[in-house]
Design a protein around this motif. Structure first.
Motif, PDB file in Angstrom:
ATOM      1  N   LYS A   3       0.825  -1.222   0.000  1.00  0.00           N
ATOM      2  CA  LYS A   3       0.000   0.000   0.000  1.00  0.00           C
ATOM      3  C   LYS A   3       0.858   1.271   0.000  1.00  0.00           C
ATOM      4  O   LYS A   3       0.605   2.207  -0.751  1.00  0.00           O
ATOM      5  CB  LYS A   3      -0.923  -0.033   1.225  1.00  0.00           C
ATOM      6  CG  LYS A   3      -1.881   1.128   1.328  1.00  0.00           C
ATOM      7  CD  LYS A   3      -3.208   0.863   0.695  1.00  0.00           C
ATOM      8  CE  LYS A   3      -4.200   1.980   0.990  1.00  0.00           C
ATOM      9  NZ  LYS A   3      -5.410   1.903   0.194  1.00  0.00           N
ATOM     10  N   ASN A   4       1.901   1.295   0.828  1.00  0.00           N
ATOM     11  CA  ASN A   4       2.758   2.497   0.914  1.00  0.00           C
ATOM     12  C   ASN A   4       3.540   2.733  -0.365  1.00  0.00           C
ATOM     13  O   ASN A   4       3.667   3.872  -0.834  1.00  0.00           O
ATOM     14  CB  ASN A   4       3.732   2.390   2.102  1.00  0.00           C
ATOM     15  CG  ASN A   4       3.024   2.654   3.420  1.00  0.00           C
ATOM     16  OD1 ASN A   4       1.938   3.230   3.433  1.00  0.00           O
ATOM     17  ND2 ASN A   4       3.628   2.203   4.513  1.00  0.00           N
ATOM     18  N   LYS A   7       1.196   4.081  -2.925  1.00  0.00           N
ATOM     19  CA  LYS A   7       0.905   5.490  -2.637  1.00  0.00           C
ATOM     20  C   LYS A   7       2.029   6.392  -3.147  1.00  0.00           C
ATOM     21  O   LYS A   7       1.801   7.428  -3.762  1.00  0.00           O
ATOM     22  CB  LYS A   7       0.750   5.661  -1.118  1.00  0.00           C
ATOM     23  CG  LYS A   7      -0.386   6.572  -0.728  1.00  0.00           C
ATOM     24  CD  LYS A   7      -0.625   6.539   0.757  1.00  0.00           C
ATOM     25  CE  LYS A   7      -1.916   7.306   1.019  1.00  0.00           C
ATOM     26  NZ  LYS A   7      -2.556   6.945   2.254  1.00  0.00           N
ATOM     27  N   GLU A   8       3.266   5.962  -2.876  1.00  0.00           N
ATOM     28  CA  GLU A   8       4.443   6.740  -3.305  1.00  0.00           C
ATOM     29  C   GLU A   8       4.535   6.813  -4.831  1.00  0.00           C
ATOM     30  O   GLU A   8       4.822   7.866  -5.394  1.00  0.00           O
ATOM     31  CB  GLU A   8       5.727   6.098  -2.758  1.00  0.00           C
ATOM     32  CG  GLU A   8       6.075   6.551  -1.362  1.00  0.00           C
ATOM     33  CD  GLU A   8       7.315   5.842  -0.829  1.00  0.00           C
ATOM     34  OE1 GLU A   8       8.262   5.625  -1.621  1.00  0.00           O
ATOM     35  OE2 GLU A   8       7.312   5.489   0.362  1.00  0.00           O
ATOM     36  N   ASP A 292      -5.035   5.046  -4.826  1.00  0.00           N
ATOM     37  CA  ASP A 292      -4.212   4.074  -4.093  1.00  0.00           C
ATOM     38  C   ASP A 292      -5.029   2.884  -3.585  1.00  0.00           C
ATOM     39  O   ASP A 292      -4.546   2.091  -2.778  1.00  0.00           O
ATOM     40  CB  ASP A 292      -3.455   4.762  -2.946  1.00  0.00           C
ATOM     41  CG  ASP A 292      -4.394   5.451  -1.968  1.00  0.00           C
ATOM     42  OD1 ASP A 292      -5.619   5.492  -2.244  1.00  0.00           O
ATOM     43  OD2 ASP A 292      -3.919   5.951  -0.935  1.00  0.00           O
TER      44      ASP A 292
END
Length: 525
Positions: A3-4, A7-8, A292
């Motif tokens: 997920k991170n 997002k990035e 996202d």
């Protein structure tokens, strides 16, 4: 990716369309942006007939011959830590439907304006679509290397005609042969005008906006006048407001010359700073899908046949709205409910491309299509059906009968017609009684491009018999009686087999309504 990481990756995406009136320099500025992205070593110009150095984004044969863009090209490059997706749209109004659909697939728009001509009709039309969607607009006033209108006049026109607040990020010091540079208000510096070979040169300004140290420009009368104008713009103009830019209420205005690559880098740096990353997309059900969101989703906004003439391929252009694309993944097609494996995918650099293994929300990818997709289709993963908002479609006004010149080449004639109409630039109808092919278009140029491509890409010369302007009106099949058809209202069927009448004029439509008051006619597509 987790997920991170997703997002990035999404946060680095910047996806925009370049819009303008034909000849404002839209394709030229695209070339220069590609130069900064390291994608091309030398920028081409659209009308490079003698040098043969054609614009990278104009890949279709007719575009090279006529010096105009008639399709939307997609280009991608990395620059300053961002992944940039540019969609170069057709400037010609006959192809505005393609542009309208492209504007549904971007997060911001760059509006290119000719400094000598100002706001032109096509620019105004396209701007209104951006405004309707509330997408941020960045303005580049081009062709400073030629004599143009006064900058104050141009920015005032921008506000009056388009009804948007403008903020001048920089200001020209002279124009045409007298061009000295631009006064960079935002970065508090002066960018001196140099030919491409001399490189860029900047002069620092002090806290009062005056040139530091000694420089001959200090005593220049044009520079002195610019100082007064800049003072006026700072005092009486709009304030810089990042929030207003993000909602499309304020447009940052940049001056420059795409042809000589002057002011373009300054523009690109500022654009990447203030343009939005991908945002949530609205579905027909009214919910918003966040970029996202780990489930993949996207929609098809364009289909293009024969991007590679050697392979006679069809590419469906997909705007990824959420999640991550992985080559070979299975998705559902909302229209049919069927599962499709996306094993053949590509990313674009106009006429060159490479297989794409992964992509995320904000990216534009191409899927090789064997006839599964239609413009407006949604593809998604997960159990919950997703359908994004409908894409705009225009009802054609111009019509022409089309037949094969050589009756022995019926196979390539039928194949060419079926493939080209799926791109959505021309609509296909068939006479109810004879089955003859009839094409409908918004403008004459679409017919010319169709005829050219049939001959060049399908080796099928066609005869186009103009039918002139008609009013297309659909009728409920249950209310249809074939005897209703006459020379004034030709009965045809569309690609879905639905019946419609092509009325000669408003008078013949009114006459029909009077004769059949219970019959409902609609202008839908």
């Amino acid at each position: 990716m987790n997920k991170n990481e997703l997002k990035e990756a999404v946060a680095k995406r910047r996806t925009f369309a370049i819009i303008s009136h034909p000849d404002a320099g839209k394709t030229t500025i695209t070339e220069q942006l590609l130069l900064f992205g390291g994608v091309v070593r030398q920028a081409g110009t659209v009308k490079a007939k003698k040098s043969g150095n054609f614009a990278k984004s104009d890949w279709m044969e007719i575009e090279k011959k006529r010096g105009i863009s008639v399709t939307s090209s997609v280009m991608q490059f990395d620059y300053a830590g961002k992944r940039v997706n540019i969609l170069d749209t057709p400037g010609h109004e006959d192809f505005s439907e393609d542009t309208y659909r492209t504007l549904m697939a971007v997060d911001s728009a760059v509006m290119v304006i000719d400094s000598a001509k100002g706001i032109e009709p096509q620019t105004k039309k396209l701007f209104q679509i951006c405004k309707m969607r509330g997408i941020p607009i960045f303005t580049f006033i081009n062709k400073l290397d030629r004599d143009g209108r006064e900058p104050l006049e141009l920015t005032a026109e921008l506000e009056e005609v388009l009804g948007i607040d403008a903020y001048a990020m920089n200001w020209p010091i002279g124009m045409g042969k007298g061009l000295k540079g631009i006064y960079d208000i935002y970065n508090n510096r002066i960018e001196l005008y140099r030919s491409e070979n001399d490189g860029q040169q900047f002069l620092e300004l002090d806290e009062n906006g005056e040139i530091k140290g000694d420089d001959p420009l200090k005593n220049d009368s044009i520079y002195q006048q610019v100082l007064e104008e800049v003072e006026l713009v700072k005092d009486a103009g709009n304030e810089f407001d990042e929030e207003k830019i993000a909602t499309g209420q304020l447009t940052p205005v940049f001056f420059g010359s795409a042809l000589t690559n002057f002011g373009v880098k300054t523009f690109l740096d500022a654009y990447l700073q203030f343009a939005p990353a991908p945002s949530a997309h609205q579905t027909q059900a009214g919910e918003k899908i966040a970029p996202d969101d780990e489930k993949f989703s996207g929609f098809i906004f364009k289909i293009q046949a024969n991007m590679n003439p050697n392979h006679r391929d069809r590419i469906a252009f997909v705007r990824i709205c959420s999640g991550e694309f992985d080559r070979g993944m299975d998705v559902f097609l909302n229209r049919t409910g069927k599962k499709i494996r996306l094993s053949n995918s590509t990313q674009f650099m106009a006429d060159t491309r490479e297989t794409v293994e992964t992509a995320v929300a904000g990216d534009i990818i191409g899927l090789y299509d064997t006839g599964n997709f239609q413009i407006g289709d949604t593809i998604y993963t997960g159990k919950q059906k997703i359908e994004f908002e409908k894409l705009p479609q225009f009802t054609p006004e111009l019509f022409a009968r089309v037949t094969a010149k050589n009756v022995m080449k019926q196979k390539s004639f039928h194949k060419g017609i079926q493939q080209l109409v799926q791109e959505g630039a021309v609509q296909l109808y068939q006479s109810y009684s004879t089955g003859d092919y009839i094409l409908g278009a918004v403008g004459q140029l679409q017919f010319e491009v169709f005829q050219f491509r049939m001959a060049n890409e399908y080796n099928s010369e066609v005869v186009m018999t103009p039918m002139g302007n008609k009013i297309a009106r659909w009728i409920d099949p249950e209310q249809l009686d074939e005897k209703m058809s006459s020379s004034r209202n030709l009965l045809v069927k569309d690609r879905q087999g639905l019946p419609l009448f092509l009325f000669e004029n408003e008078f013949s439509e009114r006459w029909f309504k009077d004769k059949y008051p219970d019959v409902e006619l609609t202008a839908k597509l």
